[in-house]
Scaffold this motif. Structure first.
Motif, PDB file in Angstrom:
ATOM      1  N   PRO A  65       0.886  -0.944   0.115  1.00 48.35           N
ATOM      2  CA  PRO A  65      -0.133  -0.069   0.171  1.00 48.35           C
ATOM      3  C   PRO A  65       0.890   1.326   0.024  1.00 48.35           C
ATOM      4  O   PRO A  65       1.838   1.524   0.857  1.00 48.35           O
ATOM      5  CB  PRO A  65      -0.681  -0.122   1.372  1.00 48.35           C
ATOM      6  N   VAL A  66       0.594   2.286  -0.755  1.00 48.89           N
ATOM      7  CA  VAL A  66       1.300   3.444  -0.808  1.00 48.89           C
ATOM      8  C   VAL A  66       0.167   4.460  -0.598  1.00 48.89           C
ATOM      9  O   VAL A  66      -0.775   4.625  -1.069  1.00 48.89           O
ATOM     10  CB  VAL A  66       1.841   3.694  -2.489  1.00 48.89           C
ATOM     11  N   LEU A  67       0.785   5.566   0.475  1.00 48.65           N
ATOM     12  CA  LEU A  67      -0.006   6.547   0.692  1.00 48.65           C
ATOM     13  C   LEU A  67       0.646   7.710   0.438  1.00 48.65           C
ATOM     14  O   LEU A  67       1.780   7.719   0.302  1.00 48.65           O
ATOM     15  CB  LEU A  67      -0.253   6.598   2.538  1.00 48.65           C
ATOM     16  N   LEU A  68       0.140   8.865   0.153  1.00 44.73           N
ATOM     17  CA  LEU A  68       0.524  10.143  -0.124  1.00 44.73           C
ATOM     18  C   LEU A  68       0.226  11.290   0.830  1.00 44.73           C
ATOM     19  O   LEU A  68      -0.910  11.562   0.708  1.00 44.73           O
ATOM     20  CB  LEU A  68       0.297  10.328  -1.683  1.00 44.73           C
ATOM     21  N   ARG A  69       1.365  11.718   1.361  1.00 45.68           N
ATOM     22  CA  ARG A  69       0.900  12.949   2.380  1.00 45.68           C
ATOM     23  C   ARG A  69       0.940  14.186   1.522  1.00 45.68           C
ATOM     24  O   ARG A  69       2.183  14.471   0.917  1.00 45.68           O
ATOM     25  CB  ARG A  69       1.873  12.936   3.536  1.00 45.68           C
ATOM     26  N   ILE A  70       0.033  14.773   1.194  1.00 45.02           N
ATOM     27  CA  ILE A  70      -0.191  15.933   0.469  1.00 45.02           C
ATOM     28  C   ILE A  70       0.195  17.400   1.265  1.00 45.02           C
ATOM     29  O   ILE A  70       0.147  17.034   2.646  1.00 45.02           O
ATOM     30  CB  ILE A  70      -1.525  16.114  -0.499  1.00 45.02           C
ATOM     31  N   ASN A  71       0.134  18.556   0.813  1.00 45.70           N
ATOM     32  CA  ASN A  71       0.280  19.711   1.603  1.00 45.70           C
ATOM     33  C   ASN A  71      -1.032  19.912   1.897  1.00 45.70           C
ATOM     34  O   ASN A  71      -2.083  19.662   1.458  1.00 45.70           O
ATOM     35  CB  ASN A  71       1.053  20.967   0.673  1.00 45.70           C
ATOM     36  N   GLY A  72      -1.085  21.008   3.248  1.00 45.60           N
ATOM     37  CA  GLY A  72      -2.201  21.141   3.546  1.00 45.60           C
ATOM     38  C   GLY A  72      -3.381  22.195   2.757  1.00 45.60           C
ATOM     39  O   GLY A  72      -2.733  22.530   1.734  1.00 45.60           O
ATOM     40  N   THR A  73      -4.525  21.922   3.151  1.00 41.15           N
ATOM     41  CA  THR A  73      -5.494  22.787   2.594  1.00 41.15           C
ATOM     42  C   THR A  73      -5.023  24.291   2.464  1.00 41.15           C
ATOM     43  O   THR A  73      -5.816  24.857   1.378  1.00 41.15           O
ATOM     44  CB  THR A  73      -6.871  22.447   3.241  1.00 41.15           C
ATOM     45  N   ASP A  74      -4.303  24.844   3.284  1.00 36.27           N
ATOM     46  CA  ASP A  74      -4.285  26.324   3.145  1.00 36.27           C
ATOM     47  C   ASP A  74      -3.035  26.719   2.779  1.00 36.27           C
ATOM     48  O   ASP A  74      -2.575  27.828   2.601  1.00 36.27           O
ATOM     49  CB  ASP A  74      -4.349  26.625   4.587  1.00 36.27           C
ATOM     50  N   THR A  75      -2.200  25.726   1.736  1.00 35.99           N
ATOM     51  CA  THR A  75      -1.073  25.824   1.192  1.00 35.99           C
ATOM     52  C   THR A  75      -1.139  26.321  -0.488  1.00 35.99           C
ATOM     53  O   THR A  75      -2.217  25.943  -1.043  1.00 35.99           O
ATOM     54  CB  THR A  75      -0.007  24.822   1.286  1.00 35.99           C
ATOM     55  N   GLU A  76      -0.201  26.785  -0.856  1.00 34.36           N
ATOM     56  CA  GLU A  76      -0.179  26.891  -2.370  1.00 34.36           C
ATOM     57  C   GLU A  76      -0.001  25.798  -3.353  1.00 34.36           C
ATOM     58  O   GLU A  76      -0.182  25.890  -4.391  1.00 34.36           O
ATOM     59  CB  GLU A  76       0.962  27.943  -2.747  1.00 34.36           C
TER      60      GLU A  76
END
Length: 277
Positions: A65-76
């Motif tokens: 399983p591969v998870l992706l931590r994305i950048n926060g909702t308040d970031t560009e």
């Protein structure tokens, strides 16, 4: 896929800008790989790292399983991360600094995969029940949480937050959360103790930051020989139907349930190091 996310115990972070480490992380024995576009990648490298993901993940074993931590909702970078996630073979997306259930629903809908909510602030903890209901699972970003409240990053100072997250997951009917990282990489004793503490509080997994942490973390989640022996005696007595006491203590339904929980931990798989052999 949601069931897979609920059962993860020891996922391992790897920087998104180091695709040559993806396979090594998959072979290290963790239960999943978290490719990190957020804290592990400098602002000037985020776009290039995002572009490398398709090729980097294509070489990963299908069973990992591969998870992706994305950048926060308040970031560009958030919107571009969402667009990239839609095109990737992901088991889940991890949303940092989760504070609004509506944001989690939106990310899950747009990415087309489950969401893991990373609780890293007082606001996130305050809305933990709603966040648990809006995500497949929660995880504790304990270091950022401690910084948000200007408290020490210790077991005592974080006890209330950890217990609140476990309670919120239970109320929402979701799997117990993943505990935050241990920053020590080579201190096997501390890692195992931190995991045992997490188990004691009701967590069912822990975020890892280095392959060296996997083996001691797994030991920390295993029940002791004494616990396994006690659980076996309880279940044998319950199967007999004749005994009402084990080791001088009463055996009733909650005691039997606890024994079954211990045996379930005892039966946990010993990692996925075979995936790249």
């Amino acid at each position: 896929m949601p069931g897979e996310i609920a059962s993860l115990t020891l996922p391992l972070f790897v920087p998104a800008d180091r695709p040559e480490r993806f396979l090594k992380a998959a072979a290290a024995g963790a239960d999943a790989v978290i490719v990190d576009l957020e804290d592990a990648v400098a602002p000037e490298a985020k776009a290039a790292s995002r572009d490398l993901l398709v090729k980097g993940l294509a070489a990963m074993p299908q069973a990992m399983p591969v998870l992706l931590r994305i950048n926060g909702t308040d970031t560009e970078w958030h919107e571009a991360d969402i667009e990239a996630a839609r095109r990737l073979p992901l088991a889940a997306v991890m949303v940092p600094k989760a504070e609004e259930p509506a944001d989690l629903h939106r990310v899950a809908d747009r990415c087309g995969c489950p969401v893991i909510a990373l609780i890293e602030s007082a606001a996130g903890l305050h809305r933990a029940v709603g966040i648990a209901g809006a995500s497949e699972r929660m995880a504790f970003g304990s270091i950022d949480f401690a910084a948000d409240l200007a408290i020490a990053h210790t077991r005592q100072s974080l006890l209330m937050a950890r217990s609140t997250l476990v309670m919120a997951a239970r109320i929402a009917g979701k799997a117990a959360p993943l505990d935050g990282v241990t920053t020590a990489i080579q201190d096997a004793g501390l890692i195992a103790e931190d995991c045992a503490h997490a188990v004691e509080l009701g967590f069912s997994g822990k975020l890892l930051i280095h392959p060296a942490q996997i083996a001691p973390a797994r030991r920390g989640f295993e029940p002791s020989q004494d616990e396994v022996g006690w659980a076996k005696r309880v279940l044998a007595a319950q199967a007999d139907g004749a005994a009402v006491r084990v080791d001088g203590a009463m055996v009733d339904a909650p005691v039997v349930q606890r024994a079954r929980q211990i045996m379930a931990r005892h039966a946990m798989p010993a990692g996925r190091s075979d995936l790249c052999q």
